[in-house]
Design a protein around this motif. Structure first.
Motif, PDB file in Angstrom:
ATOM      1  N   PRO A  25       0.823  -1.215   0.000  1.00 52.63           N
ATOM      2  CA  PRO A  25       0.000   0.000   0.000  1.00 52.63           C
ATOM      3  C   PRO A  25       0.857   1.265   0.000  1.00 52.63           C
ATOM      4  N   VAL A  26       0.441   2.239  -0.761  1.00 47.72           N
ATOM      5  CA  VAL A  26       1.146   3.521  -0.828  1.00 47.72           C
ATOM      6  C   VAL A  26       1.182   4.182   0.545  1.00 47.72           C
ATOM      7  N   SER A  27       0.187   3.898   1.368  1.00 43.55           N
ATOM      8  CA  SER A  27       0.105   4.500   2.701  1.00 43.55           C
ATOM      9  C   SER A  27       1.175   3.988   3.669  1.00 43.55           C
ATOM     10  N   LEU A  28       1.867   2.899   3.310  1.00 45.93           N
ATOM     11  CA  LEU A  28       2.908   2.349   4.184  1.00 45.93           C
ATOM     12  C   LEU A  28       4.196   3.156   3.980  1.00 45.93           C
ATOM     13  N   ALA A  29       4.377   4.169   4.804  1.00 46.37           N
ATOM     14  CA  ALA A  29       5.530   5.062   4.695  1.00 46.37           C
ATOM     15  C   ALA A  29       6.474   4.839   5.866  1.00 46.37           C
ATOM     16  N   LEU A  30       7.720   4.560   5.579  1.00 44.79           N
ATOM     17  CA  LEU A  30       8.714   4.299   6.612  1.00 44.79           C
ATOM     18  C   LEU A  30       9.199   5.589   7.273  1.00 44.79           C
ATOM     19  N   GLU A  31       9.324   6.647   6.492  1.00 45.29           N
ATOM     20  CA  GLU A  31       9.834   7.936   6.968  1.00 45.29           C
ATOM     21  C   GLU A  31      11.145   7.732   7.719  1.00 45.29           C
ATOM     22  N   ALA A  32      11.294   8.230   8.943  1.00 47.22           N
ATOM     23  CA  ALA A  32      12.567   8.129   9.668  1.00 47.22           C
ATOM     24  C   ALA A  32      12.642   6.908  10.585  1.00 47.22           C
ATOM     25  N   ALA A  33      11.572   6.131  10.677  1.00 47.52           N
ATOM     26  CA  ALA A  33      11.523   4.987  11.596  1.00 47.52           C
ATOM     27  C   ALA A  33      12.357   3.812  11.084  1.00 47.52           C
ATOM     28  N   ALA A  34      12.684   2.882  11.981  1.00 41.11           N
ATOM     29  CA  ALA A  34      13.408   1.667  11.617  1.00 41.11           C
ATOM     30  C   ALA A  34      12.478   0.647  10.977  1.00 41.11           C
ATOM     31  N   VAL A  35      11.167   0.764  11.282  1.00 39.41           N
ATOM     32  CA  VAL A  35      10.187  -0.180  10.747  1.00 39.41           C
ATOM     33  C   VAL A  35       8.815   0.486  10.715  1.00 39.41           C
ATOM     34  N   ALA A  36       8.003   0.070   9.763  1.00 38.01           N
ATOM     35  CA  ALA A  36       6.603   0.496   9.688  1.00 38.01           C
ATOM     36  C   ALA A  36       5.793  -0.703   9.221  1.00 38.01           C
ATOM     37  N   SER A  37       4.520  -0.745   9.604  1.00 42.12           N
ATOM     38  CA  SER A  37       3.710  -1.895   9.211  1.00 42.12           C
ATOM     39  C   SER A  37       2.270  -1.484   8.938  1.00 42.12           C
ATOM     40  N   CYS A  38       1.582  -2.357   8.235  1.00 38.15           N
ATOM     41  CA  CYS A  38       0.146  -2.233   8.026  1.00 38.15           C
ATOM     42  C   CYS A  38      -0.428  -3.642   8.162  1.00 38.15           C
ATOM     43  N   GLU A  39      -1.653  -3.852   7.759  1.00 36.68           N
ATOM     44  CA  GLU A  39      -2.312  -5.149   7.926  1.00 36.68           C
ATOM     45  C   GLU A  39      -1.617  -6.274   7.143  1.00 36.68           C
ATOM     46  N   THR A  40      -0.967  -5.938   6.027  1.00 34.63           N
ATOM     47  CA  THR A  40      -0.409  -6.960   5.149  1.00 34.63           C
ATOM     48  C   THR A  40       1.099  -6.907   4.939  1.00 34.63           C
ATOM     49  N   HIS A  41       1.756  -5.831   5.354  1.00 39.36           N
ATOM     50  CA  HIS A  41       3.177  -5.668   5.048  1.00 39.36           C
ATOM     51  C   HIS A  41       3.968  -5.033   6.197  1.00 39.36           C
ATOM     52  N   VAL A  42       5.266  -5.279   6.163  1.00 41.10           N
ATOM     53  CA  VAL A  42       6.213  -4.633   7.053  1.00 41.10           C
ATOM     54  C   VAL A  42       7.309  -4.033   6.172  1.00 41.10           C
ATOM     55  N   ALA A  43       7.642  -2.779   6.415  1.00 43.66           N
ATOM     56  CA  ALA A  43       8.760  -2.131   5.742  1.00 43.66           C
ATOM     57  C   ALA A  43       9.885  -2.005   6.757  1.00 43.66           C
ATOM     58  N   VAL A  44      11.081  -2.448   6.384  1.00 47.20           N
ATOM     59  CA  VAL A  44      12.216  -2.444   7.293  1.00 47.20           C
ATOM     60  C   VAL A  44      13.334  -1.592   6.691  1.00 47.20           C
ATOM     61  N   ARG A  45      13.868  -0.680   7.499  1.00 42.88           N
ATOM     62  CA  ARG A  45      15.009   0.121   7.039  1.00 42.88           C
ATOM     63  C   ARG A  45      16.251  -0.766   7.059  1.00 42.88           C
ATOM     64  N   VAL A  46      17.019  -0.723   5.968  1.00 43.57           N
ATOM     65  CA  VAL A  46      18.234  -1.519   5.829  1.00 43.57           C
ATOM     66  C   VAL A  46      19.339  -0.653   5.229  1.00 43.57           C
ATOM     67  N   ARG A  47      20.532  -1.176   5.246  1.00 42.51           N
ATOM     68  CA  ARG A  47      21.634  -0.435   4.609  1.00 42.51           C
ATOM     69  C   ARG A  47      21.524  -0.627   3.101  1.00 42.51           C
ATOM     70  N   ALA A  48      21.690   0.445   2.370  1.00 39.67           N
ATOM     71  CA  ALA A  48      21.549   0.405   0.912  1.00 39.67           C
ATOM     72  C   ALA A  48      22.899   0.529   0.222  1.00 39.67           C
ATOM     73  N   GLN A  49      23.033  -0.158  -0.888  1.00 42.73           N
ATOM     74  CA  GLN A  49      24.182  -0.054  -1.793  1.00 42.73           C
ATOM     75  C   GLN A  49      25.516  -0.364  -1.131  1.00 42.73           C
ATOM     76  N   ARG A  50      25.502  -1.187  -0.077  1.00 42.02           N
ATOM     77  CA  ARG A  50      26.755  -1.555   0.592  1.00 42.02           C
ATOM     78  C   ARG A  50      26.833  -3.059   0.797  1.00 42.02           C
ATOM     79  N   GLY A  51      26.344  -3.815  -0.148  1.00 40.85           N
ATOM     80  CA  GLY A  51      26.390  -5.263  -0.030  1.00 40.85           C
ATOM     81  C   GLY A  51      24.996  -5.854   0.070  1.00 40.85           C
ATOM     82  N   LEU A  52      24.955  -7.152   0.120  1.00 47.29           N
ATOM     83  CA  LEU A  52      23.682  -7.870   0.148  1.00 47.29           C
ATOM     84  C   LEU A  52      23.044  -7.826   1.538  1.00 47.29           C
ATOM     85  N   ILE A  53      21.713  -7.807   1.554  1.00 45.38           N
ATOM     86  CA  ILE A  53      20.943  -7.918   2.788  1.00 45.38           C
ATOM     87  C   ILE A  53      20.552  -9.391   2.920  1.00 45.38           C
TER      88      ILE A  53
END
Length: 134
Positions: A25-53
């Motif tokens: 959902p477009v409404s699932l915005a992580l913003e500055a948090a480490a994690v955000a969630s809704c009824e169906t998804h979790v968004a997790v902040r990770v390190r970008a462009q520095r190797g595999l997650i």
């Protein structure tokens, strides 16, 4: 718990999505948090462009226990997710890489997401998923 799947994902943006195979959902915005969630998804902040997650998926053991989530990881989400087709998807926010695993029949599942380092330095994620019991 037993590890049933694992995947390494490269991300350009510092967000990894976990949850239903439907669109995030477009409404699932992580913003500055480490994690955000809704009824169906979790968004997790990770390190970008520095190797595999590294993402590992654990479920209830079907046989003898052979592996377990890392107890040193920090839990950033512990709740329920609705998986309409009984599958969990893991992928980058750009939808360039996506891994899907069937965890059971459609319905609600208890999901625990733990990371090695909450926030912008997360490089490993353990996801534990069990059938919701009530």
């Amino acid at each position: 718990m037993v590890q049933v799947a694992g995947v390494d994902i490269y991300v350009n943006h510092p967000v990894l999505h976990l949850g239903a195979t439907d669109w995030v959902p477009v409404s699932l915005a992580l913003e500055a948090a480490a994690v955000a969630s809704c009824e169906t998804h979790v968004a997790v902040r990770v390190r970008a462009q520095r190797g595999l997650i590294k993402v590992r998926l654990f479920t209830q053991p079907q046989t003898q226990e052979s592996d377990a989530p890392d107890p040193a990881f920090t839990t950033v989400f512990d709740g329920s997710l609705l998986l309409p087709d009984g599958r969990i998807a893991v992928g980058d926010v750009e939808q360039l890489t996506r891994f899907v695993y069937r965890v059971g029949d459609r319905g609600e599942f208890n999901v625990r997401v733990a990371v090695d380092s909450p926030g912008a330095n997360a490089g490993a994620i353990d996801v534990t998923i069990t059938r919701h019991s009530g």
